[in-house]
Write a protein that holds these residues in place. Structure first.
Motif, PDB file in Angstrom:
ATOM      1  N   ALA A 140      82.914  47.882  28.008  1.00  0.00           N
ATOM      2  CA  ALA A 140      83.779  48.498  29.010  1.00  0.00           C
ATOM      3  C   ALA A 140      84.453  49.764  28.487  1.00  0.00           C
ATOM      4  O   ALA A 140      84.851  50.617  29.266  1.00  0.00           O
ATOM      5  CB  ALA A 140      84.848  47.505  29.462  1.00  0.00           C
ATOM      6  N   ARG A 172      84.462  43.869  26.175  1.00  0.00           N
ATOM      7  CA  ARG A 172      85.451  44.955  26.222  1.00  0.00           C
ATOM      8  C   ARG A 172      84.954  46.211  25.510  1.00  0.00           C
ATOM      9  O   ARG A 172      85.361  47.318  25.840  1.00  0.00           O
ATOM     10  CB  ARG A 172      86.779  44.486  25.651  1.00  0.00           C
ATOM     11  N   PHE A 180      88.461  41.182  36.007  1.00  0.00           N
ATOM     12  CA  PHE A 180      89.266  40.560  34.959  1.00  0.00           C
ATOM     13  C   PHE A 180      89.577  39.100  35.275  1.00  0.00           C
ATOM     14  O   PHE A 180      89.579  38.686  36.433  1.00  0.00           O
ATOM     15  CB  PHE A 180      90.579  41.317  34.792  1.00  0.00           C
ATOM     16  N   ILE A 193      80.768  51.894  34.922  1.00  0.00           N
ATOM     17  CA  ILE A 193      80.837  50.439  34.901  1.00  0.00           C
ATOM     18  C   ILE A 193      81.992  49.997  35.795  1.00  0.00           C
ATOM     19  O   ILE A 193      82.853  50.800  36.133  1.00  0.00           O
ATOM     20  CB  ILE A 193      81.128  49.923  33.482  1.00  0.00           C
ATOM     21  N   ARG A 237      86.762  45.439  44.396  1.00  0.00           N
ATOM     22  CA  ARG A 237      87.103  46.633  43.638  1.00  0.00           C
ATOM     23  C   ARG A 237      85.931  47.040  42.743  1.00  0.00           C
ATOM     24  O   ARG A 237      85.736  48.214  42.464  1.00  0.00           O
ATOM     25  CB  ARG A 237      88.343  46.317  42.796  1.00  0.00           C
ATOM     26  N   MET A 295      84.653  46.425  36.210  1.00  0.00           N
ATOM     27  CA  MET A 295      84.966  45.179  35.514  1.00  0.00           C
ATOM     28  C   MET A 295      85.827  44.288  36.390  1.00  0.00           C
ATOM     29  O   MET A 295      86.700  44.755  37.108  1.00  0.00           O
ATOM     30  CB  MET A 295      85.691  45.513  34.208  1.00  0.00           C
TER      31      MET A 295
END
Lengths: 387, 429
Positions: free
Chosen positions: B51, B48, B82, B78, B147, B80
């Motif tokens: 990120a 995190r 989840f 970047i 995504r 991510m």
């Protein structure tokens, strides 16, 4: 019954021999089903009980003045036994039972209908009921009460249309503005980190406890002369004299003030329960706070926004105290609630006008409720069930 | 060139808890790095921080050449994925995948084109107009991947993306993600607590514990040369057997097996030939002292089958078979020995990872029940519950650890300055 038929036929003799008859089982489950349906039955009874006065008012509003003043609204129903009260009562009860049964059947039918059918069915049902009533009765019905209610020819006439507009002019800003402000505030309280956030939120929620009666006089003073503090010979104006006394603005400003804490509290609870992952994903996708608010929070909070809108709308529309205090009871800008009160006070004898006027005043809330009831229920359940 | 470099990165929360301490990590361009460790080890926090969802207390984080410590997530280039996918529930699959591109104000045609391409790669084309609520878990996972890939970022960050899938789908998706990453060649940091994911997917694996990096290396090296007791206990399933033993180095040459050593494990002992000692000179310093002996289940063979060729004399352990798990291809045998299991903080924390009862079990074994050893026998073995099992030990593959520091005993004497890397004995596992 059903349990008997579903039991395998070859097993029935065995069951009889062992002393447990299928009929007995059937009775047990029937009792269970009967008991299980009691809550629904009680609810339906409450619905009927609470609808009867509204229906009475609705019927009365169409009856001629003389009849309203001499006989009850239920006399429009045909009386098959004018000489036997007991029989008439029995028939009336039977009639109610038939109506409940028909409504129950229609409710079942409702679930199988499409969108258009769901709108049409209640309208058709009500029209059919009214038509049946009008056809079977020898009582007279008239629109005269409504004509008089909307009459604006003299300064003393009810002029309900004008007051309907007044009510809308107060209710619309008093509903829309707090929702807009509260949604922003609730988002900030829930998802933005800033100094003193918790402290500020607690103080906003604490305002829920301020009774409206306590603040009527201070607010009136504020609207009449503004707020000033005099110390060491200097007068500092905290709130300018905007000359709001007796204006519609004063009324909706007050409603906004009293609606905001609850709105922020409700929306904060809802918005803060949205999953944090979603906001993080949006931040990584390149969204900033305004984008997150408009593209994620608002669309996802529609049920909560609608639920609060209904609450606030009903509360402001039905309000008498605030309007009477800041506008005065005789004002031409008064909303319908205030006008209704003066109507019954000044012409206590005009029941026939009162029924029509009262029905006009509940027409819009009824429409709003039926239009948004889907959200109403969903908003109330918000947070209790994870979607 | 988009390497990710963490230079003494530290995260300390306002309540004083340090989630990540002095993390030095370098992820090469195009590399698939897996961060693995038990829950609460700081792996997610580290991700995190990369990120930009978590601020960095101290240290320096570089993506490519840029220091990104204070850049918001959207400027770090970047993407991510989840754990719960975090799909926008009110948008269709197409809108979900294209959301970032829309915010970047790309032309509509290009957004459409890129979303279609991503959907084709992930076999989502027929679902583009559905909402996430109408999709299965595996499809949602693919939308989350979509995504990420649609933006063509320089770094992928994945936070336990498979933990919500059922076992079969997980194995399949594991291969898909690894394949996709190789195909795209995008630098990837992948967080998981599942060591099978770590071993199968990563080019390199970084093991973390309590906010500190334990070891970072290729999966094979991690398995065959764990840097310390924690890595040894954490990596591998079933895990490495860890026993407490005492070293006795044979006094000088002479008879046949001269120059070797003996490890006594309670009432049993293992003779180490000179070659073992030669590869692990550090062991000499522990003469007469306690060490932790680690042996992986596959290096224990059924003596009656003679699985290991010509085991040196005395390289045997015995115990009662208490449980046998026939897997068809092999036989896992749980053997109760009279040895003492090694109980250190590292072992304890791995044993208690999923269940506090694990620690209790370990302590009961240490208190006198005797260590339970898991051996991986050939499927032909006739070992039955209640039998006494004789196990050949492949002593060349034994691992030794310092019980005080937890470090692996390998090359030079630990007190001397290390002149060489740990003995490069890299035997394939």
């Amino acid at each position: 019954m059903t349990t008997v038929t579903t039991a395998p036929p070859e097993r029935q003799p065995e069951a009889l021999e062992s002393g447990v008859s299928p009929a007995r089982e059937g009775r047990g489950s029937r009792l269970h089903r009967l008991l299980g349906s009691i809550p629904t039955g009680v609810l339906w009874a409450l619905v009927v009980l609470w609808t009867i006065p509204t229906m009475g008012m609705f019927v009365s509003s169409f009856r001629p003045e003389i009849e309203v003043k001499t006989t009850g609204w239920w006399t429009v129903l045909p009386d098959p036994f004018p000489d036997n009260q007991t029989l008439a009562l029995l028939v009336a009860l039977a009639f109610i039972a038939v109506v409940v049964a028909v409504v129950g059947l229609l409710a079942r039918l409702y679930h199988h209908l499409g969108r258009a059918g769901r709108i049409a069915l209640p309208i058709v049902a009500v029209l059919a009921f009214v038509g049946l009533l009008v056809a079977s009765t020898d009582a007279t019905f008239t629109l005269e009460n409504y004509r008089q209610t909307f009459d604006a020819s003299t300064s003393d006439s009810p002029d309900m249309w004008q007051h309907f507009i007044n009510s809308a002019a107060i209710t619309v800003p008093a509903t829309v503005i707090p929702i807009a402000f509260a949604a922003f505030a609730a988002y900030a309280f829930a998802w933005m980190d800033f100094k003193g956030r918790d402290w500020l939120f607690v103080s906003v929620v604490a305002m829920l406890a301020v009774p409206i009666q306590l603040s009527l006089v201070p607010l009136l003073q504020l609207y009449v002369g503004g707020a000033h503090v005099t110390a060491f010979g200097e007068t500092i104006t905290l709130f300018p004299d905007l000359d709001l006394a007796g204006t519609t603005t004063a009324v909706w400003l007050t409603h906004i003030g009293f609606g905001l804490p609850l709105a922020i509290f409700l929306l904060h609870n809802y918005i803060s329960s949205l999953p944090a992952d979603l906001f993080e994903a949006a931040r990584i996708d390149g969204a900033d706070h305004p984008t997150i608010f408009w593209r994620l929070v608002v669309p996802l909070s529609v049920p909560a926004l609608a639920a609060f809108a209904i609450f606030q709308f009903l509360w402001v529309w039905n309000d008498y105290l605030v309007a009477a205090t800041f506008l005065g009871t005789g004002s031409a800008d008064a909303p319908m609630t205030v006008r209704l009160a003066t109507l019954s006070g000044g012409r206590g004898q005009d029941w026939h006008l009162l029924t029509a006027a009262a029905f006009v005043s509940i027409a819009l809330p009824l429409a709003v409720f039926f239009g948004l009831q889907r959200y109403f229920v969903r908003g109330l359940l918000a947070g209790s069930v994870k979607g | 060139m988009t390497a990710v470099t963490m230079d003494k990165v530290t995260k300390t929360y306002p309540n004083g808890v340090t989630a990540v301490a002095d993390l030095d990590l370098e992820v090469a361009d195009g590399e698939f790095l897996v961060l693995v460790g038990p829950s609460g080890c700081g792996k997610s926090t580290a991700l995190r921080m990369v990120a930009g969802l978590e601020s960095i207390t101290s240290g320096e984080l570089r993506i490519g050449e840029r220091v990104v410590n204070d850049l918001p997530p959207k400027e770090r280039d970047i993407a991510m994925v989840f754990q719960n996918y975090a799909l926008y529930p009110h948008m269709t699959v197409e809108q979900n995948i294209g959301f970032a591109l829309k915010l970047a104000r790309l032309p509509k045609d290009e957004i459409r084109q890129r979303v279609r391409n991503a959907a084709r790669v992930l076999q989502l084309e027929e679902w583009l107009h559905r909402k996430p609520g109408q999709l299965s878990g595996g499809q949602r996972q693919r939308v989350a991947m979509g995504r990420a890939i649609v933006r063509d970022p320089s770094v992928f960050l994945m936070d336990e993306p498979l933990s919500n899938l059922d076992a079969k789908l997980r194995a399949q998706t594991r291969a898909e993600i690894a394949g996709l990453q190789r195909q795209l060649g995008t630098t990837t940091i992948y967080v998981t607590h599942d060591q099978i994911e770590a071993m199968t997917m990563g080019d390199r694996v970084a093991v973390m514990r309590e906010g500190r990096l334990q070891q970072i290396d290729e999966p094979e090296v991690l398995y065959s040369e764990p840097a310390n007791l924690f890595v040894a206990a954490f990596i591998g399933s079933p895990s490495m057997n860890l026993l407490e033993g005492t070293v006795a180095v044979d006094p000088g040459g002479g008879n046949g097996a001269g120059g070797g050593a003996t490890i006594s494990l309670g009432e049993q002992s293992l003779a180490l030939p000179a070659s073992v000692l030669a590869e692990r000179p550090g062991l000499r310093a522990f003469d007469g002292r306690k060490v932790v002996v680690g042996v992986r289940p596959e290096y224990l063979g059924d003596a009656t089958l003679g699985e290991h060729e010509a085991p040196p004399d005395g390289a045997r352990l015995r115990g009662d078979v208490e449980l046998r798990e026939a897997l068809g291809s092999e036989l896992l045998v749980h053997v109760r020995t009279n040895c003492r299991p090694a109980v250190t903080d590292e072992v304890r924390s791995v044993a208690g990872e999923y269940d506090a009862a694990g620690v209790e079990l370990l302590e009961r074994q240490a208190a006198g029940e005797g260590a339970m050893i898991i051996a991986r026998f050939d499927a032909r073995s006739r070992a039955r519950v209640g039998d006494v099992a004789e196990m050949d030990v492949d002593v060349e593959r034994l691992q030794f650890f310092d019980p005080d520091t937890g470090d692996r005993i390998a090359g030079e004497v630990p007190t001397a300055p290390a002149t060489a890397q740990p003995a490069p004995e890299s035997e394939p596992a």
